[in-house]
Design a protein around this motif. Sequence first.
Motif, short mmCIF file in Angstrom:
data_model
loop_
_atom_site.label_atom_id
_atom_site.label_comp_id
_atom_site.label_asym_id
_atom_site.label_seq_id
_atom_site.Cartn_x
_atom_site.Cartn_y
_atom_site.Cartn_z
N PHE A 243 0.87 -1.18 0.00
CA PHE A 243 0.00 0.00 0.00
C PHE A 243 0.90 1.23 0.00
CE2 PHE A 243 -2.08 -3.40 2.30
CZ PHE A 243 -3.35 -3.45 1.74
N VAL A 244 0.72 2.10 -0.98
CA VAL A 244 1.56 3.30 -1.09
C VAL A 244 0.66 4.52 -1.23
CG1 VAL A 244 3.37 4.47 -2.39
CG2 VAL A 244 3.40 1.97 -2.21
N GLY A 245 0.84 5.50 -0.36
CA GLY A 245 0.08 6.74 -0.49
C GLY A 245 -0.65 7.11 0.78
N GLU A 246 -0.99 8.38 0.89
CA GLU A 246 -1.62 8.91 2.09
C GLU A 246 -3.05 8.40 2.28
OE1 GLU A 246 -1.38 13.11 1.83
OE2 GLU A 246 0.73 13.18 2.44
N THR A 247 -3.66 7.92 1.20
CA THR A 247 -5.04 7.44 1.30
C THR A 247 -5.17 6.35 2.36
OG1 THR A 247 -5.39 7.90 -1.04
CG2 THR A 247 -6.94 6.41 0.00
N PHE A 248 -4.12 5.58 2.56
CA PHE A 248 -4.19 4.44 3.47
C PHE A 248 -3.79 4.78 4.90
CE2 PHE A 248 -3.14 2.93 -0.85
CZ PHE A 248 -4.35 2.28 -1.12
N ASP A 249 -3.57 6.06 5.18
CA ASP A 249 -3.28 6.48 6.55
C ASP A 249 -4.52 6.30 7.43
OD1 ASP A 249 -0.74 7.12 5.83
OD2 ASP A 249 -1.05 9.29 5.78
N GLY A 250 -4.31 6.16 8.70
CA GLY A 250 -5.43 6.01 9.63
C GLY A 250 -5.81 4.56 9.83
N GLN A 251 -6.88 4.36 10.54
CA GLN A 251 -7.31 3.02 10.92
C GLN A 251 -8.61 2.60 10.22
OE1 GLN A 251 -5.25 1.26 12.95
NE2 GLN A 251 -3.92 3.07 12.91
#
Length: 412
Positions: A243-251
């Motif tokens: 997974f690469v990118g800010e979209t996958f930040d958080g829970q």
Amino acid sequence: MREIHSDELYIGVDLGTESAMLSYFHFGMERPATISFITGSGDYKLPMVMAKRKGMGNWVYGKEALRMEREGKGTAVNLLYQRALKGESLEIEGRNYKTQELFLLFLKKILSIPNKLDRQRKISYLVVAVKNVTEADIVLLGQVREGLELEKDQFEVVDYKECFYFYSCNQEESLQNHRVGLFGGNGREITYLELEKDRQKKPVVVEVGEEKLGVLGMEKKDEMFLQMAEKVLAKKIFSAVYFVGETFDGQWMSESLKYICRGRRAFLGKNLYSLGACFAAFQKNSKSWKYIYLGDSAFKMNISLKVKWKNELEFYSLVTAGENWYHKKHSCDVILDDTNVIELWLQHPYGREAKIENLEIADLPRRPNRTTRIRIGLELLSDTQVRITLQDMGFGEFYSSSGKSWNYTMEF
């Protein structure tokens, strides 16, 4: 990895929209490292911003530039790469500045960071990564290469798919035995890359497919992403998923992550492309590299000449499949031996048989045998197209050149 010298530095730079990431490798390191503002953190972003200190001539970059502007001590210029691509200029304190020059200054500053960590090393190879390589990228980054005083064989531009290829093929064997997937997300749009190897061929042929999966809604993100993952992963065997990118930040990934991790190893990170570019910098000239990848910017054909050298027939390679086509020119001189035809041997890297293309040189001046030297020049126009120029060079002081040339364009 191949042998290197202690004073050589290999750098990969990922150019995003608002920020850059830089990974580097040199002798003594086990793996490439990525520049981080805080040791041990994942804060790899180098904001692509330059700021001029008010009333002074010096420029600072990155987070210091943002801080200077916040405090009212300087004037910042952001989105440097995007503005440099457009050729923008701007006026600061009565003076005109070109964004191309500011972008070059930004790169010079970040490229000096690895040498500040321990000792000075010269850049042996620099690979710059962008999402998709365009003609505008090639023109601007070609100027940057000259500004950095790097030779053409020290510099390369690659897209994210090629970075993924180099990154994946440099991981431990258990992470690349089968298919490898990558979900990319910036904003709400999700893209998917899938890497597959054909191990029946030597060298091993690697292909990377790309698919746009759509846009995540503001609500039910986990449910929507689960449907996307099921669409591309179902009924396939994977060694790893990234997974690469800010979209996958958080829970927010709960059910989707459970599905993806079922029988698959998953990794979340932001610096995969800069690491892949760094691996590319190191592996581009490696004779031991056992893979071939024919991406969007890779030339799709082997082109050779059958020549006699020291009374032995051998093949002389003019172009090798897999080379990036956009800044490649090749040339060599041959002496004609009882012929006015140049035979080019064309071979697809996936096939065993070669096709012979005969280029006839009409209206050559009459000279004794082996007293006509022809310069063969090749310019790659795209991944499947080449322009070939044949020039009569004469034969030293004995026979002057006629000045004639013959041009051919071939598409595969």
